[in-house]
Design a protein around this motif. Structure first.
Motif, short mmCIF file in Angstrom:
data_model
loop_
_atom_site.label_atom_id
_atom_site.label_comp_id
_atom_site.label_asym_id
_atom_site.label_seq_id
_atom_site.Cartn_x
_atom_site.Cartn_y
_atom_site.Cartn_z
N LEU A 119 -0.60 -6.49 -10.12
CA LEU A 119 -0.58 -5.14 -10.31
C LEU A 119 -0.29 -4.74 -11.83
O LEU A 119 0.19 -5.50 -12.42
CB LEU A 119 0.45 -4.37 -9.41
CG LEU A 119 0.31 -4.68 -7.86
CD1 LEU A 119 1.49 -4.19 -7.21
CD2 LEU A 119 -0.74 -4.03 -7.05
N CYS A 172 4.64 5.44 -5.55
CA CYS A 172 4.82 5.18 -7.15
C CYS A 172 3.67 6.62 -7.76
O CYS A 172 4.02 7.25 -8.54
CB CYS A 172 4.24 4.08 -7.53
SG CYS A 172 5.46 2.81 -7.60
N ASN A 173 2.51 6.48 -7.21
CA ASN A 173 1.40 7.42 -7.44
C ASN A 173 1.65 9.07 -7.17
O ASN A 173 0.89 9.86 -7.70
CB ASN A 173 0.27 6.95 -7.40
CG ASN A 173 -0.02 5.57 -8.04
OD1 ASN A 173 0.55 5.18 -9.23
ND2 ASN A 173 -0.75 4.64 -7.47
N LEU A 175 2.61 1.79 -3.42
CA LEU A 175 1.67 2.11 -4.41
C LEU A 175 1.57 3.84 -4.29
O LEU A 175 1.50 4.42 -5.20
CB LEU A 175 0.16 1.58 -4.34
CG LEU A 175 0.10 0.12 -4.53
CD1 LEU A 175 -0.99 -0.46 -4.68
CD2 LEU A 175 0.75 -0.10 -6.02
N SER A 208 3.33 5.02 -12.87
CA SER A 208 2.24 4.77 -11.66
C SER A 208 2.15 3.36 -11.63
O SER A 208 2.44 2.53 -12.43
CB SER A 208 0.99 5.46 -12.13
OG SER A 208 0.56 4.64 -13.44
N VAL A 209 1.48 2.77 -10.55
CA VAL A 209 1.06 1.27 -10.43
C VAL A 209 -0.12 1.53 -9.63
O VAL A 209 -0.35 2.27 -8.73
CB VAL A 209 2.32 0.78 -9.45
CG1 VAL A 209 1.80 -0.77 -9.15
CG2 VAL A 209 3.67 0.69 -9.85
N SER A 210 -1.08 0.48 -10.25
CA SER A 210 -2.38 0.18 -9.50
C SER A 210 -2.71 -1.29 -9.56
O SER A 210 -2.09 -2.02 -10.47
CB SER A 210 -3.34 1.10 -10.27
OG SER A 210 -3.48 0.72 -11.72
N GLN A 215 0.83 -1.12 0.00
CA GLN A 215 0.10 -0.15 0.13
C GLN A 215 1.01 1.15 0.01
O GLN A 215 0.67 2.49 -0.72
CB GLN A 215 -0.72 -0.04 1.37
CG GLN A 215 -2.18 -1.07 1.18
CD GLN A 215 -3.23 -0.54 0.33
OE1 GLN A 215 -3.15 0.29 -0.60
NE2 GLN A 215 -4.37 -1.11 0.59
#
Length: 194
Positions: free
Chosen positions: A35, A14-15, A11, A24-26, A8
């Motif tokens: 992911l 990254c964003n 993420l 970005s990572v989602s 978490q």
């Protein structure tokens, strides 16, 4: 067991500066072990202007084991399989450290796009082309970037133009491209089969 609190946090990291880095990572769905990473093609390379998707699977031992990453966007590069998207990069194998993050791994992949290592290839055909005829390699890599890593209407117009030059009517070309989701090869098959 995957450290979900760390994932978490990664993420968010990254964003946080996606406007600056483009990285970005989602999550893919609602599972934090699968992911999607996105990296922009580096400036001054045949990949410039492209947006590349990386499929990321976190093993149970993450962050003590490296994430499994591969390109889901097709790319022409000596260290990336043109067939499967597998990546030949030491930090994704034996040089991984728990101090590394998803973002540092994606930055390393982006750096690999800028500085191929054809002497340690994942795709021998691409590596040979890179070593023997760099201009052809660069044109092919640029073409693959235009074809697979750009969602611009300019790419569509170029595809239409190429297929029209092959002798197909423009209206048929446009409907075949639309029916095949913009895939030029599938559109060509549709056009040839009548």
């Amino acid at each position: 067991m995957v450290d979900f609190a760390r994932v978490q946090k990664e993420l968010q990291e990254c964003n946080r500066d996606v406007d600056v880095s483009g990285i970005s990572v989602s999550p893919k769905g609602d599972n934090l072990t699968h992911l999607i990473g996105i990296i922009p093609g580096p400036l001054g390379t045949p990949y410039e202007g492209g947006t590349f998707n990386i499929d990321i699977v976190l093993p149970d031992g993450y962050p003590f084991e490296p994430p499994k990453m591969q390109f889901s966007t097709k790319v022409w590069h000596p260290n990336i399989s043109s067939q499967s998207g597998a990546i030949c990069l030491d930090i994704l194998k034996d040089q991984w450290s728990p101090a590394l993050t998803l973002k540092t791994a994606l930055l390393s992949i982006q750096a690999l796009l800028s500085a191929p290592e054809p002497d340690d290839p994942q795709d021998a055909v691409v590596a040979q082309q890179y070593l023997r005829d760099y201009q052809t390699f660069a044109r092919t890599a640029h073409y693959w970037t235009e074809t697979f890593a750009k969602a611009s209407s300019l790419g569509v117009e170029e595809k239409v133009q190429k297929l029209v030059e092959m002798g197909f009517p423009e209206a048929s070309v446009r409907s075949a491209l639309e029916a095949s989701g913009g895939d030029e090869n599938m559109a060509l098959e549709k056009l040839c089969s009548g």
